[in-house]
Design a protein around this motif. Structure first.
Motif, PDB file in Angstrom:
ATOM      1  N   VAL A 266      33.155  44.254  32.592  1.00 11.26           N
ATOM      2  CA  VAL A 266      33.046  42.833  32.271  1.00 11.26           C
ATOM      3  C   VAL A 266      32.448  42.068  33.446  1.00 11.26           C
ATOM      4  O   VAL A 266      31.601  41.194  33.281  1.00 11.26           O
ATOM      5  CB  VAL A 266      34.436  42.266  31.921  1.00 11.26           C
ATOM      6  CG1 VAL A 266      34.341  40.795  31.626  1.00 11.26           C
ATOM      7  CG2 VAL A 266      35.013  42.985  30.741  1.00 11.26           C
ATOM      8  N   GLY A 311      43.396  41.317  37.678  1.00 12.43           N
ATOM      9  CA  GLY A 311      43.556  40.428  36.527  1.00 12.43           C
ATOM     10  C   GLY A 311      42.727  39.171  36.669  1.00 12.43           C
ATOM     11  O   GLY A 311      42.050  38.741  35.725  1.00 12.43           O
ATOM     12  N   LEU A 312      42.762  38.565  37.871  1.00 10.79           N
ATOM     13  CA  LEU A 312      41.992  37.342  38.082  1.00 10.79           C
ATOM     14  C   LEU A 312      40.493  37.620  37.948  1.00 10.79           C
ATOM     15  O   LEU A 312      39.742  36.789  37.430  1.00 10.79           O
ATOM     16  CB  LEU A 312      42.314  36.741  39.453  1.00 10.79           C
ATOM     17  CG  LEU A 312      43.712  36.121  39.557  1.00 10.79           C
ATOM     18  CD1 LEU A 312      43.981  35.632  40.974  1.00 10.79           C
ATOM     19  CD2 LEU A 312      43.875  34.969  38.563  1.00 10.79           C
ATOM     20  N   VAL A 314      39.127  39.892  35.995  1.00 10.61           N
ATOM     21  CA  VAL A 314      38.838  39.973  34.550  1.00 10.61           C
ATOM     22  C   VAL A 314      38.710  38.580  33.959  1.00 10.61           C
ATOM     23  O   VAL A 314      37.752  38.264  33.239  1.00 10.61           O
ATOM     24  CB  VAL A 314      39.935  40.755  33.804  1.00 10.61           C
ATOM     25  CG1 VAL A 314      39.691  40.711  32.302  1.00 10.61           C
ATOM     26  CG2 VAL A 314      39.984  42.189  34.270  1.00 10.61           C
ATOM     27  N   ILE A 315      39.691  37.718  34.271  1.00  9.91           N
ATOM     28  CA  ILE A 315      39.691  36.375  33.675  1.00  9.91           C
ATOM     29  C   ILE A 315      38.450  35.598  34.115  1.00  9.91           C
ATOM     30  O   ILE A 315      37.732  35.013  33.297  1.00  9.91           O
ATOM     31  CB  ILE A 315      40.976  35.613  34.068  1.00  9.91           C
ATOM     32  CG1 ILE A 315      42.191  36.312  33.452  1.00  9.91           C
ATOM     33  CG2 ILE A 315      40.908  34.169  33.603  1.00  9.91           C
ATOM     34  CD1 ILE A 315      43.505  35.777  33.944  1.00  9.91           C
ATOM     35  N   THR A 318      35.238  37.134  32.505  1.00  9.74           N
ATOM     36  CA  THR A 318      35.073  36.882  31.076  1.00  9.74           C
ATOM     37  C   THR A 318      34.835  35.404  30.813  1.00  9.74           C
ATOM     38  O   THR A 318      34.066  35.051  29.924  1.00  9.74           O
ATOM     39  CB  THR A 318      36.307  37.336  30.281  1.00  9.74           C
ATOM     40  OG1 THR A 318      37.476  36.888  30.950  1.00  9.74           O
ATOM     41  CG2 THR A 318      36.342  38.827  30.134  1.00  9.74           C
ATOM     42  N   ALA A 319      35.501  34.549  31.610  1.00  6.22           N
ATOM     43  CA  ALA A 319      35.272  33.118  31.423  1.00  6.22           C
ATOM     44  C   ALA A 319      33.815  32.785  31.744  1.00  6.22           C
ATOM     45  O   ALA A 319      33.169  32.015  31.022  1.00  6.22           O
ATOM     46  CB  ALA A 319      36.227  32.310  32.307  1.00  6.22           C
TER      47      ALA A 319
END
Lengths: 330, 330
Positions: A266, A311-312, A314-315, A318-319
């Protein structure tokens, strides 16, 4: 639409390249140890397995799906192959890798059957096959770890080979693993396949819209089977390579690795809606993720923060991708 | 007479199939292992263990109603009870008599903390999905990592052991001869059933899942509705966390990881359409009973947990095949 969004849509790799350069410079400034050849080489080596698996996930994502079964497939291929090698007293390199890749292909085709004929969402299919395969390996084949004293020597010898080595400032030797070259060759092949073959075009077309691809005349069934077969093959190959590189075959290995790999893909600019993403972006994404997560220690950050960081990433990635593609979705 | 057949016809065929499956599993287990399976203890233990999984499955179903998914439910559940546990340890001396005998208002405050954590975490998911337009799969993979990561950072890895006695009552106690977790589950699922079938919110959710564009053009505030569905999902996950930590008297960052697949499985088996639009609380209840009977029957027969995983995964694939077959007939 702003100029930045246009530039990013034309060259999605720009974003991840910028992030990579920025993080490398920052980390290097905070702790110059980062620039030691041994550290650079170990980062490159660490990106091999994640990188090959990321290419598998990229294929599935390009077609508009997501795959979480590949760590289980990789472990199954690795464990079954090493077990078979020990049982038959066989040692070598080419045949075992062919076997592991073959196991991966077979498992990948199971995914394809469910995705194509039963029309189920890939995430749920791969959740099921991944759990079933890992349950089979641990419940039926065995739970014991195969250590270096039992691992086939030729296989380990292959994974230990180095391209070249340099003498560092303190007199120690640092070598670059030849597996980096293996990874590079695979990446180039996948890139050529995606950009310059009919199959590659049909994978992108499938991600743009299944029905549209069908009407234009692409063979949707063949493409789906190719995607999941190749993804399985890459997973099987990466699994055995992983075992050879760490000198152990552990059936409980790679748990949770899917999240890191998906994060890398991603981050490389691939869109889960399919049709967008490239090998270059993915390779850069893997490198960025490996650099950031592996540098937490030399940055003095406690390793418990690793999950939060992934995790951050990924976020944020994707954002950013959603923002880049926002006109397309609306 | 005609009234009865009409009523029967109105019952979903899916629910009838589920009922049949439950009876078949029960009969099969009872036939294979009558003296060990047909004991009150077996069913009593199910009433304590099943509720937490059932709540997670309902949470998953709510997310799937709009065509989404929530892969962060386990992270939310663990974070909720770890925060509550740390609160208890802060107000009572760790593991001393003060902690065990914490009064009701303190325990209620802990429940409040856990619920608030779940609602806030769900709101974060909802904002990412509706405001930033991140796909639910990737958004919740990312937040799940962050929630689990925060658990790791807070605890450093080991479990938070020791909860007040009253908190333990929620997971282990009985009232009127019925397990408290079961009562919690029945009350919560009745509320969710009411919310989904008897309020505008629930009808709107199903509409959005069936056709998001049509729902928008019909004037529904899709963003708001989807946002609140993720808040609900987060809240349900935190209740599951409360039950889990109450039953085990501990909270840890990696508890209940295998519940994720099982929650998806129960939800899909219950006839929820992962592409959105269809799902029922009653179906979840039936699928939950069927699978709890299956897994406790298998455990009675001394199947290893890995083999149970294999069967869970196989069951998910089988239920996909069943759903595909059902839709073909239609």
């Amino acid at each position: 639409m702003s100029g930045l969004a246009v530039a990013l849509r034309r060259h999605p790799e720009l974003m991840v390249a910028a992030v990579l350069v920025l993080s490398v410079i920052t980390i290097g400034l905070i702790n110059p140890v980062f620039w030691q050849p041994s550290n650079i080489f170990s980062l490159l080596r660490a990106s091999v397995i994640t990188g090959i698996l990321a290419l598998a996930v990229l294929m599935v994502m390009l077609s508009g799906g997501i795959d979480v079964s590949f760590p289980a497939f990789a472990i199954a291929a690795m464990y079954l192959t090493v077990k078979a090698m020990i049982a038959w007293g066989f040692d070598g390199v080419l045949l075992p890798f062919a076997m592991a890749t073959g196991i991966g292909v077979l498992l990948g085709l199971v995914n394809a059957v469910f995705v194509h004929y039963l029309r189920m969402i890939p995430l749920i299919v791969t959740l099921g096959t991944g759990t079933a395969v890992r349950g089979f390996i641990l419940g039926v084949v065995g739970t014991s770890q195969i250590n270096i004293d039992q691992m086939p020597p030729l296989l380990i010898g292959f994974a230990r080979s180095e391209l070249f080595s340099v003498t560092q400032a303190d007199g120690s030797q640092a070598g670059l693993s030849a597996m980096v070259l293996v990874y590079a060759v695979i990446a180039v092949l996948v890139h050529l396949m995606l950009r310059h073959t009919m199959m590659g075009r049909s994978i992108y077309a499938l991600g743009g819209g299944t029905e549209a691809a069908r009407r234009v005349g692409f063979n949707v069934r063949r493409t789906t089977f190719f995607i999941y077969g190749l993804a399985g093959a890459l997973a099987g190959f990466a699994g055995l390579l992983h075992g050879a590189m760490i000198w152990t075959a552990n059936p409980r290995d790679m748990v949770g690795l899917e999240l890191d790999v998906i994060a890398a893909v991603v981050l490389g600019g691939a869109s889960i809606f399919g049709g967008r993403g490239s090998v270059i972006g993915t390779v850069l994404g893997v490198l960025t993720l490996v650099v950031i997560t592996n540098s937490l220690i030399i940055l003095g950050v406690d390793t418990t923060w690793q999950r939060v960081v992934v995790g951050l990433i990924v976020i944020a990635a994707t954002a950013a991708t959603a923002w880049r593609d926002r006109k397309r979705i609306a | 007479m005609t009234a009865i057949t009409q009523r029967l016809r109105r019952i979903d065929t899916n629910l009838l199939q589920l009922l049949l499956l439950t009876v078949l599993i029960f009969a099969g287990m009872a036939a294979m292992n009558p003296e060990r399976f047909l004991r009150p203890y077996v069913f009593e233990s199910i009433t304590f263990i099943a509720p937490e999984l059932g709540l997670l499955a309902i949470a998953m179903m709510v997310a799937m109603l709009t065509g989404g998914i929530d892969l962060s439910v386990i992270g939310i559940a663990n974070l909720s009870c770890i925060l509550a546990g740390m609160f208890f340890h802060a107000v009572g001396a760790p593991r001393g008599p003060d902690l065990v005998n914490l009064p009701l208002p303190m325990v209620a405050a802990g429940i409040g903390i856990a619920l608030a954590t779940g609602l806030i975490a769900g709101a974060v998911n909802g904002l990412l999905i509706t405001r930033l337009r991140v796909t639910p799969i990737l958004a919740t993979i990312g937040t799940g990592q962050v929630f689990t990561g925060i658990c790791l950072v807070l605890t450093g890895g080991p479990a938070v052991v020791g909860f007040p006695k009253l908190w333990g009552q929620i997971g282990n106690g009985t009232a009127f001869g019925i397990a408290v977790p079961l009562i919690v589950f029945l009350v919560v699922s009745a509320l969710v059933w009411f919310l989904l079938t008897r309020t505008a919110f629930g009808i709107n959710l199903a509409l959005i899942g069936t056709n998001a564009k049509a729902a928008t053009f019909a004037g529904l505030r899709t963003g708001r509705t989807v946002f609140f569905s993720y808040v609900l999902t987060g809240g349900l996950a935190s209740i599951a966390g409360i039950l889990l930590s109450g039953r085990t008297n501990a909270a840890k960052s990696d508890y209940g990881v295998s519940y994720l697949l099982q929650a998806v499985l129960i939800s899909v088996l219950a006839g929820t359409n992962p592409a959105g639009g269809r799902g029922s609380v009653v179906g979840i209840g039936l699928a939950l009973v069927a699978l709890m009977l299956l897994s406790s029957g298998l455990q009675m027969m001394r199947f290893s947990n890995f083999l149970v995983d294999l069967i869970w995964g196989g069951f998910l694939l089988l239920s996909i095949a069943l759903a595909a077959w059902r839709n073909r007939v239609r």
